[in-house]
Design a protein around this motif. Structure first.
Motif, PDB file in Angstrom:
ATOM      1  N   MET A  75       0.835  -1.200   0.000  1.00 39.94           N
ATOM      2  CA  MET A  75       0.000   0.000   0.000  1.00 39.94           C
ATOM      3  C   MET A  75       0.870   1.250   0.000  1.00 39.94           C
ATOM      4  SD  MET A  75      -2.884  -1.107  -0.392  1.00 39.94           S
ATOM      5  CE  MET A  75      -4.193   0.053  -0.084  1.00 39.94           C
ATOM      6  N   GLU A  76       1.980   1.192   0.741  1.00 45.78           N
ATOM      7  CA  GLU A  76       2.861   2.357   0.768  1.00 45.78           C
ATOM      8  C   GLU A  76       3.436   2.620  -0.621  1.00 45.78           C
ATOM      9  OE1 GLU A  76       5.187   3.807   4.311  1.00 45.78           O
ATOM     10  OE2 GLU A  76       6.752   2.786   3.184  1.00 45.78           O
ATOM     11  N   LEU A  78       2.046   1.887  -3.405  1.00 48.59           N
ATOM     12  CA  LEU A  78       0.959   2.417  -4.222  1.00 48.59           C
ATOM     13  C   LEU A  78       0.774   3.911  -3.963  1.00 48.59           C
ATOM     14  CD1 LEU A  78      -1.176   1.437  -6.222  1.00 48.59           C
ATOM     15  CD2 LEU A  78      -2.743   1.132  -4.306  1.00 48.59           C
ATOM     16  N   LYS A  79       0.805   4.287  -2.667  1.00 47.60           N
ATOM     17  CA  LYS A  79       0.644   5.709  -2.328  1.00 47.60           C
ATOM     18  C   LYS A  79       1.797   6.530  -2.894  1.00 47.60           C
ATOM     19  CE  LYS A  79      -1.612   4.430   1.943  1.00 47.60           C
ATOM     20  NZ  LYS A  79      -1.316   4.156   3.359  1.00 47.60           N
ATOM     21  N   ILE A  82       1.199   6.995  -6.563  1.00 46.04           N
ATOM     22  CA  ILE A  82       0.114   7.934  -6.887  1.00 46.04           C
ATOM     23  C   ILE A  82       0.559   9.375  -6.660  1.00 46.04           C
ATOM     24  CG2 ILE A  82      -2.155   8.753  -6.131  1.00 46.04           C
ATOM     25  CD1 ILE A  82      -2.834   5.781  -5.569  1.00 46.04           C
ATOM     26  N   LEU A  83       1.112   9.627  -5.463  1.00 53.82           N
ATOM     27  CA  LEU A  83       1.498  11.009  -5.154  1.00 53.82           C
ATOM     28  C   LEU A  83       2.598  11.494  -6.086  1.00 53.82           C
ATOM     29  CD1 LEU A  83       1.304  10.859  -1.261  1.00 53.82           C
ATOM     30  CD2 LEU A  83      -0.309  11.910  -2.851  1.00 53.82           C
ATOM     31  N   VAL A  86       1.070  12.346  -9.515  1.00 50.11           N
ATOM     32  CA  VAL A  86       0.366  13.626  -9.526  1.00 50.11           C
ATOM     33  C   VAL A  86       1.368  14.772  -9.489  1.00 50.11           C
ATOM     34  CG1 VAL A  86      -1.192  15.104  -8.230  1.00 50.11           C
ATOM     35  CG2 VAL A  86      -1.722  12.692  -8.509  1.00 50.11           C
ATOM     36  N   PRO A 139       8.918   7.057   2.933  1.00 56.98           N
ATOM     37  CA  PRO A 139       8.225   7.293   1.667  1.00 56.98           C
ATOM     38  C   PRO A 139       8.435   8.683   1.080  1.00 56.98           C
ATOM     39  CG  PRO A 139       6.673   7.132   3.497  1.00 56.98           C
ATOM     40  CD  PRO A 139       8.000   6.687   4.015  1.00 56.98           C
ATOM     41  N   PHE A 140       8.742   9.677   1.904  1.00 57.25           N
ATOM     42  CA  PHE A 140       8.905  11.021   1.344  1.00 57.25           C
ATOM     43  C   PHE A 140      10.059  11.039   0.346  1.00 57.25           C
ATOM     44  CE2 PHE A 140      10.397  15.567   1.913  1.00 57.25           C
ATOM     45  CZ  PHE A 140       9.439  16.070   1.054  1.00 57.25           C
ATOM     46  N   ILE A 143       8.837   9.490  -2.790  1.00 63.24           N
ATOM     47  CA  ILE A 143       7.975  10.361  -3.592  1.00 63.24           C
ATOM     48  C   ILE A 143       8.820  11.361  -4.371  1.00 63.24           C
ATOM     49  CG2 ILE A 143       6.186  12.145  -3.490  1.00 63.24           C
ATOM     50  CD1 ILE A 143       5.088  10.653  -1.020  1.00 63.24           C
TER      51      ILE A 143
ATOM     52  N   VAL B  30      -8.670   9.782  -4.438  1.00 62.42           N
ATOM     53  CA  VAL B  30      -7.543   8.849  -4.340  1.00 62.42           C
ATOM     54  C   VAL B  30      -6.310   9.576  -3.819  1.00 62.42           C
ATOM     55  CG1 VAL B  30      -5.938   7.468  -5.694  1.00 62.42           C
ATOM     56  CG2 VAL B  30      -8.378   7.273  -6.114  1.00 62.42           C
ATOM     57  N   VAL B  31      -6.067  10.781  -4.361  1.00 65.16           N
ATOM     58  CA  VAL B  31      -4.894  11.540  -3.928  1.00 65.16           C
ATOM     59  C   VAL B  31      -5.018  11.893  -2.451  1.00 65.16           C
ATOM     60  CG1 VAL B  31      -3.626  13.696  -4.226  1.00 65.16           C
ATOM     61  CG2 VAL B  31      -4.411  12.433  -6.225  1.00 65.16           C
ATOM     62  N   TRP B  33      -6.688  10.324  -0.156  1.00 64.39           N
ATOM     63  CA  TRP B  33      -6.462   9.105   0.635  1.00 64.39           C
ATOM     64  C   TRP B  33      -4.958   8.826   0.777  1.00 64.39           C
ATOM     65  CZ3 TRP B  33      -4.336   4.701  -1.857  1.00 64.39           C
ATOM     66  CH2 TRP B  33      -4.140   3.611  -1.007  1.00 64.39           C
ATOM     67  N   ALA B  34      -4.252   8.911  -0.350  1.00 62.92           N
ATOM     68  CA  ALA B  34      -2.818   8.614  -0.328  1.00 62.92           C
ATOM     69  C   ALA B  34      -2.087   9.618   0.557  1.00 62.92           C
ATOM     70  CB  ALA B  34      -2.262   8.648  -1.755  1.00 62.92           C
ATOM     71  N   VAL B  38      -0.338   8.353   4.055  1.00 60.24           N
ATOM     72  CA  VAL B  38       1.059   7.988   3.841  1.00 60.24           C
ATOM     73  C   VAL B  38       1.892   8.377   5.057  1.00 60.24           C
ATOM     74  CG1 VAL B  38       1.847  10.110   2.742  1.00 60.24           C
ATOM     75  CG2 VAL B  38       2.856   7.925   2.076  1.00 60.24           C
ATOM     76  N   ASN B  39       2.879   7.533   5.317  1.00 60.87           N
ATOM     77  CA  ASN B  39       3.648   7.648   6.551  1.00 60.87           C
ATOM     78  C   ASN B  39       4.777   8.670   6.395  1.00 60.87           C
ATOM     79  OD1 ASN B  39       4.728   7.182   9.015  1.00 60.87           O
ATOM     80  ND2 ASN B  39       5.776   5.287   8.418  1.00 60.87           N
ATOM     81  N   ILE B  40       4.401   9.963   6.448  1.00 64.06           N
ATOM     82  CA  ILE B  40       5.397  11.014   6.246  1.00 64.06           C
ATOM     83  C   ILE B  40       5.455  11.897   7.494  1.00 64.06           C
ATOM     84  CG2 ILE B  40       5.857  13.170   4.986  1.00 64.06           C
ATOM     85  CD1 ILE B  40       4.879  11.867   2.490  1.00 64.06           C
ATOM     86  N   VAL B  45       9.299  17.356   5.850  1.00 64.23           N
ATOM     87  CA  VAL B  45       8.958  17.862   4.527  1.00 64.23           C
ATOM     88  C   VAL B  45       9.234  19.359   4.452  1.00 64.23           C
ATOM     89  CG1 VAL B  45       7.084  18.224   2.881  1.00 64.23           C
ATOM     90  CG2 VAL B  45       7.210  16.090   4.195  1.00 64.23           C
TER      91      VAL B  45
END
Lengths: 264, 265, 257
Positions: A75-76, A78-79, A82-83, A86, A139-140, A143, B30-31, B33-34, B38-40, B45
């Motif tokens: 799932m991570e 996938l996220k 997606i991010l 975008v 994950p950052f 991304i 979807v965006v 949700w993500a 997401v684990n950030i 950031v």
């Protein structure tokens, strides 16, 4: 018959014999010296065969016992995909305009091109390892990596598309006295939107593939799970993860192909 | 009447518009949700631009003291990619042969061929490298084998498609001459797939050059080993030298492959 | 001599394409097979060297029963039958010489084929034949650099290199302009005489068929309905061969049954 020719040879690909045999010799020398100089440990290779047996023995049957970890990792990924898609697709629009010769002034054009070339030159794993050092594990970093990766691909193709647009509407808008931004929105965007959506869907698919890999160097997602499994010699879990990755890639390839066929 | 129509003009019919809003909403959902799950760590950031700037400032100017080692590692990377591509090309030929519908001996071999192609293609080079580092230990052998395993699927798929697309008429003619199966392949199929063969091999070599720059990060040889070492010792100025070297390598690879493509095809 | 008895070819469950067909080609003569598209001409030719498997019936070439040959024997048998095709079926990326020598593939060793070291007598024969048809100077050219007529000459020579006992030509001139077409037909007839070779030609052009052959076979919907000298091919006979469509034939047969 007049002639009694009874010899025929196929004309060689390189007519000049010196050049031809020179090339053969160069190839032979290259192969020999490369094998001689590459640091290959033959003993270790022979040992590898029995080790391979142990690894494959340990990998079967694949273990789905820790499926929670597996699902979390997936799932991570996938996220991340997606991010990054975008972010990458949005960011690549201004960069593509900068890198389009028919829109941007020369100095900005060179800047845009340079961004694209740099983004394309580095394998995502290298980008990932740099981001991991700069912004920490997780994950950052993944991304950010895949945003760079997406820019390299999407901005390049989009810039090419922008360069191919029909200049007629642009001229018409300018003639009507429209400001720069309106020209873009009304004369250029309609001509590239469809392409951009197609690219976005394609990129989502490639980002999902890549996100499995960047995790190996610490940028989050299922790749991290896989690298950990390998590190702890959990080969049965590693095989399960690999099977999930392969399955996901096949599904995403099929889905993205089907969608692109429909909108094309 | 005319007037009313003009005033009512809209880009899309209501149904189309509804559909478009639907897609937008779905995408946004979807965006969201993500982004939400997401684990950030968001503090990181906001801190990222400073960190990036800091890292970058530590990278300049590039430090060329170990340039000789870097260049020799670069050469090792080229060799690794070239040898692996050459071996993969040879191994991909029989796979392509059994994975093409018009040459495969029977249904069993067809599925075997397709299975090899799919499994080779779906596993990334780096994942193959992890496996082969575990088997052969760290070093170029693991890298070469990893690149080979990934390349066989790529080359085999494209070659197999080329075999499926050949003109069947010469094949028929040579069968009618009483030529054996192998000779038909040699005279009617091989010449037809030759151009694709070279194009695909050159393309894959170019890709492999890029891929082999990262193999070292999982211990499978090449320039990546030096990169990893420099990163681990926080020698950022050397890192930037290596990165520049990699750019040079990738650009040079593109130049060489486009030259070869023009020369041979 | 070629002897075909009660040959049937059926694709799937449908109506047979060839219906109980008998044909005898005794000696060195040029036989033209005419008939509208779908009459089964091409299938007939391909059944002879079994590029198409016959459903039933017998095919004898100088005493050998081709229908009963095993895979390996069939390869040896096919050397004895030369074939010329409508679209030449050359390998475009090989040279003219390689295309010509590919007619010998059934005879030479695999190593000779692979290394292009052809036997001396094969090369001599190739040059002689190429000179005979005027393409010897193209030996090192790639086949796709040649014009249509030249390509068909290569196709004919390739077939003759087999030293066949019979030559089959499937619409050999249908892809060529009228003048070139005439030249190729002349060539086929003259070579047949010189080499004492029986030739069966599928052909659409009735005038060419009449001019260049010793005997004409007319096919309609899987049967031979005319078999005589060219002069006997009257307007009425031609009408019978070409008139109507298979669909009507089928209905007529249904009515008769």
């Amino acid at each position: 018959m007049s002639t009694a020719r009874d010899t025929w040879r196929k004309q060689p690909f390189i007519a000049n014999p010196v050049l031809r045999y020179g090339l053969y010799a160069a190839i032979a020398v290259y192969i020999v010296t490369t094998f001689a100089t590459l640091p290959i440990d033959w003993d270790r290779m022979v040992q590898g065969l029995s080790r391979a047996g142990r690894i494959f023995g340990g990998a079967f049957p694949p273990s789905f016992q820790r499926s929670e970890l597996l699902i979390d990792g997936f799932m991570e990924s996938l996220k991340i995909a997606i991010l990054a898609t975008v972010g990458g697709v949005l960011l690549s629009i201004p960069i593509a305009f900068m890198a389009a010769r028919n829109i941007a002034p020369l100095s900005i054009y060179y800047f845009g091109r340079a961004v694209i070339i740099i983004a394309r030159s580095f394998h995502p794993v290298i980008v990932a390892i740099i981001f991991v050092k700069a912004v920490g594990f997780g994950p950052f970093a993944g991304i950010l990596t895949l945003i760079v990766y997406s820019i390299g691909f999407v901005a390049k193709l989009l810039a090419e598309k922008i360069e191919e647009i029909d200049p007629g509407p642009v001229e018409a808008m300018r003639a009507a006295g429209a400001p720069f931004l309106s020209t873009l929105v009304y004369a250029v965007f309609p001509q590239i939107m469809q392409r951009q959506i197609g690219l976005g869907i394609y990129q989502l698919d490639s980002n999902l593939r890549a996100s499995a890999v960047v995790g190996i160097v610490g940028a989050g997602g299922i790749g991290a799970t896989l690298a950990n499994a390998f590190g702890r010699y959990d080969y049965d879990f590693a095989l399960a993860i690999t099977m999930v990755i392969v399955g996901a890639i096949l599904i995403s390839e099929a889905v993205s192909g089907a969608i692109r066929k429909r909108i094309a | 009447m005319e007037q009313v129509q003009l005033q009512d003009w809209a880009r899309y019919t209501p149904a189309q518009r509804f559909q478009r809003y639907g897609y937008f909403a779905l995408t946004a959902l979807v965006v969201a949700w993500a982004l939400g799950s997401v684990n950030i760590i968001w503090a990181w950031v906001w801190d990222a631009p400073t960190q990036m700037g800091d890292l970058f400032s530590r990278m300049v100017p590039p430090d060329p003291t170990h340039l000789d080692q870097i260049l020799s590692a670069l050469w090792e990377t080229v060799n690794l990619a070239t040898i692996a591509t050459a071996m993969a090309v040879v191994l991909a030929l029989p796979v392509a042969y059994i994975a093409a519908q018009n040459t495969t001996p029977n249904a069993l071999t067809l599925w075997l061929g397709r299975f090899i192609l799919v499994s080779s293609r779906s596993v990334n080079t780096i994942i193959w490298a992890l496996l082969f580092v575990a088997i052969f230990g760290p070093g170029v052998v693991a890298g070469i084998v990893a690149i080979m395993f990934r390349s066989i699927g790529f080359l085999g798929k494209l070659l197999g498609e080329a075999i499926e697309e050949i003109d069947p008429k010469p094949v028929e003619a040579l069968k009618a001459c009483g030529a054996s199966h192998f000779k038909v392949v040699l005279y009617a199929i091989v010449p037809q797939v030759m151009p694709t063969f070279f194009a695909v091999a050159i393309l894959r070599w170019d890709i492999n050059l890029r891929e082999s720059t990262v193999l070292g990060l999982v211990g499978a040889g090449g320039i990546g080993v030096i990169l990893q070492g420099a990163i681990d010792t926080f020698n950022w100025q050397e890192v930037s030298t290596v990165l520049l070297a990699i750019i040079a390598l990738v650009v040079a690879g593109e130049v060489v492959s486009s030259y070869l493509r023009r020369k041979i095809l | 001599m070629l002897k075909i008895t009660s040959l049937v070819k059926r694709y799937g469950a449908g109506d047979p394409v060839l219906k109980d067909l008998d044909l005898e080609v005794p000696g060195e003569e040029v036989v033209s097979v005419i008939g509208s598209s779908g009459a089964g001409k091409s299938t007939l030719l391909r059944c002879i060297n079994r590029l198409v498997e016959p459903t039933s019936g017998k095919i004898f070439l100088n005493g050998t029963d081709f229908t009963s040959l095993g895979k390996r024997e069939l390869r040896v048998g096919r050397r004895r039958i030369g074939m010329v095709f409508q679209s030449f079926n050359l390998v475009d990326r090989l040279t003219v010489m390689e295309n010509v020598q590919s007619g010998r593939l059934g005879y030479i060793s695999t190593w000779a084929a692979l290394s292009r070291r052809y036997p001396k007598e094969d090369i001599r024969r190739a040059y002689e034949l190429m000179e005979r048809v005027g393409i010897a100077h193209y030996a090192n050219k790639r086949a796709d650099e040649l014009s249509g007529g030249e390509r068909q000459r290569v196709g004919v020579i390739r077939a003759l290199m087999q030293q066949p006992e019979i030559l089959l030509a499937d619409e050999p001139t249908a892809s060529l302009d009228p003048k070139t077409s005439e030249q190729i037909m002349t060539l086929l007839r003259d070579l047949a005489r010189e080499l004492k070779l029986p030739v069966i030609i599928n052909i659409h052009n009735v005038n060419e068929a009449k001019e260049f052959s010793d005997r004409i076979v007319g096919m309609r919907y899987g049967r031979i309905i005319f078999d005589d000298l060219p002069d006997a091919l009257t307007k009425d006979a031609m009408h019978e061969i070409y008139a109507g469509v298979p669909h009507e034939d089928r209905q007529m047969e249904g009515a008769a049954a």
